[in-house]
Structures are given as structure tokens and as C-alpha cells.
Design a protein around this motif. Sequence first.
Motif, mmCIF file in Angstrom:
data_model
loop_
_atom_site.group_PDB
_atom_site.id
_atom_site.type_symbol
_atom_site.label_atom_id
_atom_site.label_comp_id
_atom_site.label_asym_id
_atom_site.label_seq_id
_atom_site.Cartn_x
_atom_site.Cartn_y
_atom_site.Cartn_z
ATOM 1 N N GLN A 1 49.684 23.218 67.302
ATOM 2 C CA GLN A 1 49.559 24.412 68.814
ATOM 3 C C GLN A 1 49.577 25.492 68.292
ATOM 4 O O GLN A 1 48.620 26.551 68.815
ATOM 5 N N GLY A 2 49.065 25.805 66.500
ATOM 6 C CA GLY A 2 48.458 27.057 66.524
ATOM 7 C C GLY A 2 47.313 27.488 67.036
ATOM 8 O O GLY A 2 46.917 28.634 67.204
ATOM 9 N N TRP A 3 46.925 26.612 66.894
ATOM 10 C CA TRP A 3 45.020 26.791 67.433
ATOM 11 C C TRP A 3 44.991 26.494 68.938
ATOM 12 O O TRP A 3 43.900 26.838 69.724
ATOM 13 N N TRP A 4 46.157 26.220 69.609
ATOM 14 C CA TRP A 4 45.845 25.942 71.533
ATOM 15 C C TRP A 4 45.260 27.289 71.875
ATOM 16 O O TRP A 4 46.079 27.939 71.289
ATOM 17 N N ILE A 5 44.951 27.829 73.362
ATOM 18 C CA ILE A 5 45.085 28.203 74.265
ATOM 19 C C ILE A 5 46.727 29.083 74.490
ATOM 20 O O ILE A 5 46.753 30.046 74.397
ATOM 21 N N ARG A 6 47.433 28.096 74.682
ATOM 22 C CA ARG A 6 48.954 28.824 74.159
ATOM 23 C C ARG A 6 49.483 27.521 73.834
ATOM 24 O O ARG A 6 49.926 26.148 74.076
ATOM 25 N N HIS B 1 35.014 35.572 77.247
ATOM 26 C CA HIS B 1 35.455 36.176 76.252
ATOM 27 C C HIS B 1 35.145 36.581 74.819
ATOM 28 O O HIS B 1 34.902 36.624 74.111
ATOM 29 N N PHE B 2 36.701 36.139 74.186
ATOM 30 C CA PHE B 2 37.491 35.853 73.549
ATOM 31 C C PHE B 2 36.696 35.304 72.606
ATOM 32 O O PHE B 2 36.285 35.329 71.474
ATOM 33 N N GLN B 3 36.166 33.887 72.901
ATOM 34 C CA GLN B 3 35.280 32.617 72.219
ATOM 35 C C GLN B 3 33.861 33.516 71.337
ATOM 36 O O GLN B 3 33.541 33.878 70.749
ATOM 37 N N ASN B 4 33.762 34.502 72.616
ATOM 38 C CA ASN B 4 32.305 34.649 72.507
ATOM 39 C C ASN B 4 32.472 35.989 71.245
ATOM 40 O O ASN B 4 31.293 35.942 70.440
ATOM 41 N N GLU B 5 33.328 37.411 72.113
ATOM 42 C CA GLU B 5 33.259 38.059 71.123
ATOM 43 C C GLU B 5 33.726 37.679 69.020
ATOM 44 O O GLU B 5 33.584 38.353 68.238
ATOM 45 N N LEU B 6 34.612 36.360 69.259
ATOM 46 C CA LEU B 6 35.242 36.029 68.067
ATOM 47 C C LEU B 6 33.849 35.383 66.337
ATOM 48 O O LEU B 6 33.460 35.710 65.803
ATOM 49 N N THR B 7 32.289 34.752 67.764
ATOM 50 C CA THR B 7 31.759 33.928 67.208
ATOM 51 C C THR B 7 30.705 35.707 67.527
ATOM 52 O O THR B 7 29.909 35.572 65.802
ATOM 53 N N SER B 8 30.638 36.829 67.760
ATOM 54 C CA SER B 8 29.966 37.082 67.095
ATOM 55 C C SER B 8 30.873 38.360 66.541
ATOM 56 O O SER B 8 29.573 38.609 65.662
ATOM 57 N N ALA B 9 31.793 38.845 66.043
ATOM 58 C CA ALA B 9 32.286 38.745 65.311
ATOM 59 C C ALA B 9 32.040 38.247 63.454
ATOM 60 O O ALA B 9 31.828 38.892 62.081
ATOM 61 N N MET C 1 40.504 20.028 74.049
ATOM 62 C CA MET C 1 40.504 20.910 75.993
ATOM 63 C C MET C 1 41.364 21.852 75.513
ATOM 64 O O MET C 1 41.541 23.148 76.453
ATOM 65 N N MET C 2 42.767 21.866 74.359
ATOM 66 C CA MET C 2 44.038 22.411 74.844
ATOM 67 C C MET C 2 43.288 23.863 73.881
ATOM 68 O O MET C 2 44.470 24.436 73.684
ATOM 69 N N VAL C 3 42.065 23.959 73.022
ATOM 70 C CA VAL C 3 42.415 24.307 71.964
ATOM 71 C C VAL C 3 41.613 25.943 72.291
ATOM 72 O O VAL C 3 40.276 25.552 73.464
ATOM 73 N N ALA C 4 42.080 26.936 71.750
ATOM 74 C CA ALA C 4 40.905 28.236 72.249
ATOM 75 C C ALA C 4 40.172 28.694 71.422
ATOM 76 O O ALA C 4 38.604 29.352 72.399
ATOM 77 N N ASP C 5 40.069 28.703 70.586
ATOM 78 C CA ASP C 5 38.294 28.658 70.128
ATOM 79 C C ASP C 5 38.072 27.397 69.763
ATOM 80 O O ASP C 5 38.401 26.430 68.955
ATOM 81 N N LEU C 6 37.239 27.009 70.285
ATOM 82 C CA LEU C 6 35.771 26.238 70.168
ATOM 83 C C LEU C 6 35.154 25.402 68.814
ATOM 84 O O LEU C 6 34.113 25.075 69.298
ATOM 85 N N THR C 7 35.086 26.751 68.292
ATOM 86 C CA THR C 7 34.260 26.620 67.595
ATOM 87 C C THR C 7 34.206 24.589 66.476
ATOM 88 O O THR C 7 35.010 24.904 66.177
ATOM 89 N N GLY C 8 33.387 24.766 66.034
ATOM 90 C CA GLY C 8 33.594 23.308 65.270
ATOM 91 C C GLY C 8 33.975 22.279 66.271
ATOM 92 O O GLY C 8 34.360 20.879 65.304
ATOM 93 N N LEU C 9 33.662 21.986 67.379
ATOM 94 C CA LEU C 9 33.894 21.021 68.118
ATOM 95 C C LEU C 9 33.094 19.730 67.384
ATOM 96 O O LEU C 9 31.813 19.749 67.232
ATOM 97 N N MET D 1 32.517 26.543 78.874
ATOM 98 C CA MET D 1 32.169 24.746 78.588
ATOM 99 C C MET D 1 31.432 23.790 79.960
ATOM 100 O O MET D 1 31.655 23.030 79.656
ATOM 101 N N GLY D 2 30.101 24.636 80.561
ATOM 102 C CA GLY D 2 29.228 24.143 81.295
ATOM 103 C C GLY D 2 28.196 22.824 80.281
ATOM 104 O O GLY D 2 28.008 22.283 81.025
ATOM 105 N N ASP D 3 28.541 23.567 79.009
ATOM 106 C CA ASP D 3 27.517 21.973 77.808
ATOM 107 C C ASP D 3 27.766 21.512 77.471
ATOM 108 O O ASP D 3 27.602 20.800 76.474
ATOM 109 N N PHE D 4 29.006 21.065 77.572
ATOM 110 C CA PHE D 4 30.296 20.069 76.945
ATOM 111 C C PHE D 4 30.277 18.667 78.089
ATOM 112 O O PHE D 4 29.877 18.435 78.995
#
Length: 476
Positions: free
Chosen positions: A320-325, A217-225, A84-92, A134-137
Amino acid sequence: MKIAKLSNPVMSDWFTEQGLRLDASPYVAGSLETKKMLERLPRTEPLASLTSGHNGGIFNGPMFRRVYLTDPEHSVPFLGTKDMMVADLTGLPRLRKSDAESGTLSYLKLKPGMTLISCSGFNAGRRAYVRPDMGDFWSSQDTLKVEPDPKKIKSGYLYAFLLSRFGESLVRGSVYGSAIKHIEPHHITGLPVPRFDVGFESEIHELVEECAQLRAHFQNELTSATEDFFKSVNLPELVDFNWHQQPRDLGFEVTQISALSLRAMNYGKRAQGLKLKLESVPHQRLGEICAEGQLRYGPIFKRVDSDINHGGRLLVGQRQGWWIRPEDGRVISPKHTPAGVFVPDETVMVGGHGMPSESGLFGRATLVTGRWLQHAYSQDFLRVGSGTESVSGAYLLSFFRSTVALRLIRSMLTGGAQQSIHSELVADMPIPLAEPADRDRIAATVRSAYHKRDRADVLEDKALALLTAAIEEAVG
């Protein structure tokens, strides 16, 4: 060791208010002091009166047997207290869909606007906001869900209070236990929530909501890239590559072997098949790309503690490297720290020490840019810094955050109990090169994502500053 302040001594009637608790935590950690201070506000309301939904809107869940799957059609993303603290939720990890949607667990589905509070473990009391994406988590039983009643309070305002130093003090003061910390729903139902005029609360809410949108948007743009990367190098089949659907590495034969590595894992057929695919398109070896940059671990050094207010820098580790903050990190003195602890702009950081478990951080990548450049970084990260002008760090990140790169890195191991990335094997990793215009477009998408991430932090800080100033002014 914390002691009570002489200016705010522990009073005997506090014991009754705390259920006759005899451990020192709620009395000297500041929660009672905060509660007494908030009582001086013109208006507060108990948390339970502002929530709605399952169990009154404050709930966790039952312990249950978890069955994880990899097929998205038959599973749902599953969020734990660390995730729940992670910014990029890919790989959950993904929970079996039939279990998640059952009558026993269906109410654990998250709703945007909820506040999540970790309620079990050493770091019980952390808070996070449920973003629009995160509505389907589903979430674990170790996470308290606080669902605000939209008719009584704005979700963003409630989260801002719970995230503030006042809310943190109250939530942390509710923690019970010694070795394993716990918070139960009834422990926080009476937390006093300050109320202000509708306009002010709406302003705080809008800031938090915009922050949540930017992080989505951060998550979506990384996935898009990453998707754009594989399509641009003519390997679209690797966009949704599923490692576990490939034949297992059993009974394979290796004809070309050297003293570079005698470990069977480093010659696995699945990973070698991926490597051949990457080599089938125009590419360059990672070692060549980083020849004038860096491709190494950070220095091992002695930590000298400092303070943020006296020029100290936050030391970010793999946790902490992958956390939101990056919260809860150690603050060290830059004067007694080697230069290699700080990294140049657009350095790709790869988790480089630990065990390559399915949910672990080993081999996962993030980018250091923007506001994160001010931090120091532990030696556990493998620093990947491009020395080739035409191959930017942002472009490299679009590849390194993919499942393909993760699995390749995890096939380049060395070490015993603690694994490391084999320096010579990773230098030989092929990096597909798209056309220059495509590279620029992909890098621009990644940079836009990280800019939005920084902007979200600024808005969150602004919301907290406004709320804090209002509370302090109201209590005099």
C-alpha cells in the motif's frame, strides 16, 4: 464469519434477483441491503443507461499476448489492476505500441473521467478514476472500464457514487468465484445510481475533477523535481536514463573485491558506471548524510489489532505504500507498537524486501509527510532519514525516485529467496549535492507535490461525505 442481520433477514425473492446464486456473499455482505435501501430513493437509474462507448460503455477486454518494450517511441504505458491504485505512475510497464493501436486492443485506451474497476483477482472490485494525465495509457483486460455518457451524468459524480460505501457494497456484491474472483460487465449494468438535482451532482463532480487535477499535478511536479535534480548537479544525461539500452553485465572482471560482498550482481558494470558518474560531481555518501538521522529497516514487532475509532493506526506495508490512499491495511494498537514503526516527517521509504522484478516495488521510493505521518509502517521499508540540515528528505526523494537510484539500489542486494538491501553498500551510495539554492528549489517542488496530494484526499473525502449525507437523508 459474516451472518445475516436479524433486522434485515435474507428474503426468498432475493435469490431470483441474484440469478439463483447460492453462495452467501451477496446476501450477507450488504449489497442486497444497500440495493433495497436505494430503492427507497425518489429516483435511481441503472448504470448501463448512463454510459456510452464501446459495448455500451461498460467493458473490459480480451486476453492477449503482452509484448513489453522500453523505448517510449514504440510503446505505451500499460495499467494493470495494481497499477491503477498507484499515486506515482513512473515506471509503469510499456506495451508494444503497434499491438496497443491495433483494431483488437485500440479501445482499451483510457479516457479521462472513466471509472476503473478491478474485475479479476483476489481484490476484485477496487475503483479508480482516470486522471487527466492518463489519457495516453492503455489498461489490461482485468480492468472494467465504465465510460459515463456526458449528456446524462457527470463523470465525477458517477465515480463518487461507485467509490462510496454504497457503490462499494454493490460492486463487491457482484463478485463471482472462489479462488479467483471475477466481475463481468453484465454483472454491474443494473446497479442503481441515485440521481439528484443538477446543481448538487455538479458540485460533487467538480470536487472529484479538482481532486484528479491535483493528483496529476502531484505526478508532474515529482517528475519535474527529479529532472531538476539531475540538471542542477550537471548530470542531465541521467534524466531519461534507459537501463536496458546499456551493455549487459556479461563476462566482466572485478579487481577490487572484499568480503563485504561476493555476489557478482553487486559489482555489475552498468551499476558501477552509474556510481562513477555520481561520484564525478560534488557529492556526499548516504551514510554520512544519515549519520544523525536513520538508515535502517523498521523493527519487527507483534501486531495487536485495534480500531480506528479507538485510537488504532493503519499499518502500511509495501503493497500500500505507493497507492493513492492506503486501503485494506491492518489497524494496530499504538500502545503495543514500538516507536520505530512511526517515522519522522520527510522520511524517504524504500521498498526493501522482496524480489527485484521489473514491475516490482523493491528499491522504489516514496516520502512520508503530511497526512501519511499518522500511519504506522512495516519493517519491510528501508527508512532513509536525513540528519544533515542542508540535505532535506524532500531533496533526497527527488533522487531516490529516479531510475538511476532504483538500479543502484538493486545492485546492492543480500539474501536468498527474499532479497534485502545491503546496509553497508547502500551507506556508501554517493548522493550528488546541488548548490544550496537549487536544493531548496527542488525540495520546495517535492513538498508542493505532496501538499497537492493531501489536498486531493481532502476534496475526495468532502465529495463522499456530501453524497453519503444526501443519500441517507433521502432514504430517511
